[in-house]
Design an enzyme around this catalytic site. Structure first.
Site, PDB file in Angstrom:
ATOM      1  CG  HIS A  16     -79.947  49.123  65.425  1.00 30.93           C
ATOM      2  ND1 HIS A  16     -80.456  50.400  65.323  1.00 30.93           N
ATOM      3  CD2 HIS A  16     -79.639  48.748  64.156  1.00 30.93           C
ATOM      4  CE1 HIS A  16     -80.442  50.783  64.059  1.00 30.93           C
ATOM      5  NE2 HIS A  16     -79.959  49.800  63.330  1.00 30.93           N
ATOM      6  CE  LYS A  40     -75.975  55.786  54.992  1.00 34.51           C
ATOM      7  NZ  LYS A  40     -76.290  54.569  55.765  1.00 34.51           N
ATOM      8  NE  ARG A  89     -83.985  45.842  58.686  1.00 35.71           N
ATOM      9  CZ  ARG A  89     -83.645  47.109  58.576  1.00 35.71           C
ATOM     10  NH1 ARG A  89     -84.380  48.031  59.192  1.00 35.71           N
ATOM     11  NH2 ARG A  89     -82.612  47.478  57.864  1.00 35.71           N
ATOM     12  CB  SER A 128     -82.761  54.285  62.133  1.00 32.35           C
ATOM     13  OG  SER A 128     -81.980  53.424  62.903  1.00 32.35           O
TER      14      SER A 128
HETATM   15  P1  ADP Z   1     -76.675  51.212  57.961  1.00 31.11           P
HETATM   16  O1  ADP Z   1     -76.860  52.665  57.725  1.00 31.11           O
HETATM   17  O2  ADP Z   1     -75.250  50.763  57.896  1.00 31.11           O
HETATM   18  O3  ADP Z   1     -77.613  50.271  57.214  1.00 31.11           O
HETATM   19  P2  ADP Z   1     -78.264  50.800  60.296  1.00 31.11           P
HETATM   20  O4  ADP Z   1     -77.995  51.512  61.580  1.00 31.11           O
HETATM   21  O5  ADP Z   1     -79.512  51.162  59.595  1.00 31.11           O
HETATM   22  O6  ADP Z   1     -76.965  51.031  59.481  1.00 31.11           O
HETATM   23  O7  ADP Z   1     -78.252  49.221  60.519  1.00 31.11           O
HETATM   24  C1  ADP Z   1     -77.122  48.543  61.005  1.00 31.11           C
HETATM   25  C2  ADP Z   1     -77.337  47.066  60.861  1.00 31.11           C
HETATM   26  O8  ADP Z   1     -78.439  46.637  61.663  1.00 31.11           O
HETATM   27  C3  ADP Z   1     -77.661  46.561  59.440  1.00 31.11           C
HETATM   28  O9  ADP Z   1     -77.060  45.306  59.266  1.00 31.11           O
HETATM   29  C4  ADP Z   1     -79.161  46.404  59.449  1.00 31.11           C
HETATM   30  O10 ADP Z   1     -79.594  45.439  58.504  1.00 31.11           O
HETATM   31  C5  ADP Z   1     -79.360  45.907  60.867  1.00 31.11           C
HETATM   32  N1  ADP Z   1     -80.704  46.213  61.343  1.00 31.11           N
HETATM   33  C6  ADP Z   1     -81.349  47.385  61.297  1.00 31.11           C
HETATM   34  N2  ADP Z   1     -82.582  47.275  61.822  1.00 31.11           N
HETATM   35  C7  ADP Z   1     -82.721  45.973  62.213  1.00 31.11           C
HETATM   36  C8  ADP Z   1     -83.777  45.204  62.795  1.00 31.11           C
HETATM   37  N3  ADP Z   1     -84.963  45.739  63.052  1.00 31.11           N
HETATM   38  N4  ADP Z   1     -83.555  43.891  63.067  1.00 31.11           N
HETATM   39  C9  ADP Z   1     -82.362  43.335  62.750  1.00 31.11           C
HETATM   40  N5  ADP Z   1     -81.327  43.993  62.169  1.00 31.11           N
HETATM   41  C10 ADP Z   1     -81.504  45.298  61.903  1.00 31.11           C
END
Ligand code: ADP
Length: 171
Positions: A16, A40, A89, A128
């Site tokens: 992130h 969630k 990813r 996460s």
């Molecule tokens: P959500 O619950 O909306 O998917 P996340 O917090 O898991 O939210 O992710 C937010 C954004 O960050 C999403 O677009 C996800 O694809 C991107 N993301 C999560 N992890 C990574 C990573 N390791 N590298 C690049 N983008 C990521």
């Protein structure tokens, strides 16, 4: 140009952080918007997630951190965002993310676009949910927490440690 980067950030990972910093280089203002979705059942409260984000990204002058619980497209319009920013990813993200992008465009009065940044090669394994699973195993079994170093910052590692120690204490 303002971009809005929404997510659960439960908790913020190195993936992130990388997307946010790269987004902030492209945008004039990057709004990082933390989703409040009690369905969630997040590990970290909304306040905790915002605090962790501020700790990692708060010093970057063109990053604005906020939370929201309504429709993303409404917040995007309110913030004057030209587009939504998301990270990719791989194939599994691609499918889910392109669907989301289509729905957001349909829901938006302004046909809001979504732009994607490809995850850095160092972060394709980072999520996460993975961080929480590994942290629960590590702290639940008193193992060395070095494996988390490629996934989250030191500060988030400490926050995960506290969560899983607290969880164990109440059992
Ligand atoms: P959500 O619950 O909306 O998917 P996340 O917090 O898991 O939210 O992710 C937010 C954004 O960050 C999403 O677009 C996800 O694809 C991107 N993301 C999560 N992890 C990574 C990573 N390791 N590298 C690049 N983008 C990521």
């Amino acid at each position: 140009m303002t971009l809005i980067y929404p997510g659960s950030f439960d908790p913020i990972t190195l993936g992130h952080i990388d997307i946010a910093m790269r987004g902030a280089k492209i945008a004039t203002t990057l709004v990082v918007a933390v989703l409040h979705n009690p369905e969630k059942k997040p590990l970290f409260t909304l306040d905790e997630r915002v605090r962790l984000l501020k700790n990692e990204l708060g010093s970057i002058s063109n990053i604005d951190i906020c939370s929201f619980d309504g429709m993303l497209v409404e917040l995007a319009a309110e913030k004057g965002a030209t587009a939504i920013l998301r990270g990719l990813r791989g194939i599994s993200d691609f499918e889910a993310e392109t669907n989301l992008a289509i729905y957001n465009k349909l829901l938006s009065d302004t046909n809001v676009e979504t732009v994607f940044l490809v995850a850095d090669a160092l972060h394709t394994h980072v999520s996460s949910s993975g961080a929480k699973e590994v942290a629960s195993l590590i702290y639940g079994n008193n193992l060395c927490d070095n494996p988390l170093d490629t996934v989250v910052s030191k500060n988030v590692k400490n926050a995960l440690k506290q969560k899983f120690s607290r969880h164990r204490a109440v059992r």
